[in-house]
Write an enzyme that holds these catalytic residues in place. Structure first.
Site, mmCIF file in Angstrom:
data_model
loop_
_atom_site.group_PDB
_atom_site.id
_atom_site.type_symbol
_atom_site.label_atom_id
_atom_site.label_comp_id
_atom_site.label_asym_id
_atom_site.label_seq_id
_atom_site.Cartn_x
_atom_site.Cartn_y
_atom_site.Cartn_z
ATOM 1 N N SER A 45 0.839 -1.196 0.000
ATOM 2 C CA SER A 45 0.000 0.000 0.000
ATOM 3 C C SER A 45 0.873 1.244 0.000
ATOM 4 C CB SER A 45 -0.912 0.008 1.232
ATOM 5 O OG SER A 45 -1.791 1.115 1.207
ATOM 6 N N GLU A 46 0.467 2.250 -0.778
ATOM 7 C CA GLU A 46 1.288 3.449 -0.940
ATOM 8 C C GLU A 46 1.573 4.167 0.373
ATOM 9 O OE1 GLU A 46 -1.887 4.199 -4.139
ATOM 10 O OE2 GLU A 46 -1.534 2.569 -2.726
ATOM 11 N N ASN A 47 0.659 4.038 1.348
ATOM 12 C CA ASN A 47 0.855 4.777 2.594
ATOM 13 C C ASN A 47 1.817 4.085 3.558
ATOM 14 O OD1 ASN A 47 -1.195 2.816 2.891
ATOM 15 N ND2 ASN A 47 -2.011 3.837 4.693
ATOM 16 N N GLY A 48 2.492 3.022 3.110
ATOM 17 C CA GLY A 48 3.591 2.482 3.895
ATOM 18 C C GLY A 48 3.394 1.132 4.541
ATOM 19 N N SER A 86 7.994 3.592 0.608
ATOM 20 C CA SER A 86 6.916 2.921 -0.115
ATOM 21 C C SER A 86 6.973 3.235 -1.603
ATOM 22 C CB SER A 86 5.560 3.349 0.462
ATOM 23 O OG SER A 86 4.501 2.665 -0.170
#
EC number: 2.8.3.8
Length: 223
Positions: A45-48, A86
């Site tokens: 996921s892009e948010n880490g 990320s």
């Protein structure tokens, strides 16, 4: 079975055991529900996060949300990191596949999926990085807009998310692949004939020599 479920079931057949996968919001998130039992993927996921799982109300953690802001979990061995790391994973080519929704895809493998004129939108988010960095870009969307017009076009009319990056398009009617710069019709959905696909597709395409019926994940359908 509705159109979105059919699309998600077909895309689930495209992922491989061990893949690192990023799923966009909306329809793409359904794909994990239909993965074959012998296929285990790691969700990024892009948010880490690496190793996202479905939300478990018995082990809820308010700090765990996916890029769409939805509650989720993280599997044993999963990891968390900042957004810079990320996106380094994404841009560095370490994501095997990303599955995104689409507003328009054209015959040149261009994607528009972030802005509708006249509507307020926050921006395209991480999609621009995903379509550039992921090894395979799969678009899952309904074949036609609510107006009945085709979403697979000769040329996108909306602002692009990416140029010439789409590898595969799955709709409730058909599966298309981009092969050597050409849009190729590979599969038709059950009970859908070639003439129907032609009538509902604005883009120019060629029909594969091995054109066949779409095979979907049977998970949850077994008697």
């Amino acid at each position: 079975m509705n159109a979105k479920e059919l699309i998600a079931r077909r895309i689930a057949m495209e992922l491989h055991d061990g893949d690192i996968v990023n799923l966009g919001i909306g329809l793409p998130t359904q794909v994990v529900n239909y993965l074959p039992d012998n296929v285990n993927i790691t969700l990024q996921s892009e948010n880490g996060f690496l190793g996202l799982t479905a939300f478990d109300p018995e082990n809820a953690n308010s700090n765990l949300v996916n890029a769409g802001g939805q509650p989720c979990g993280i599997k044993k061995g999963g990891s968390t990191f900042d957004s810079a790391f990320s996106f380094a994973l994404i841009r560095g080519g370490h994501v095997d596949a990303c599955v995104l929704g689409g507003l328009e895809v054209d015959q040149e493998a261009n994607l528009a999926n972030w802005m509708v004129p006249g509507k307020m939108v926050p921006g395209m988010g991480g999609a621009m990085d995903l379509v550039t960095g992921a090894k395979k870009v799969i678009i899952g969307m309904e074949h036609c807009a609510k107006s009945g017009s085709s979403k697979i076009l000769k040329k996108c009319t909306l602002p692009l998310t990416a140029s010439k990056k789409v590898a595969m398009v799955v709709t409730e009617l058909a599966v298309f692949n981009f092969i050597e710069g050409r849009l190729v019709l590979k599969e038709h959905a059950p009970h859908v004939d070639l003439e129907t696909i032609k009538a509902k597709t604005e883009a120019d395409f060629i029909v594969a020599d091995d054109f066949k019926e779409m095979q979907i994940s049977q998970k949850g359908l077994e008697l």
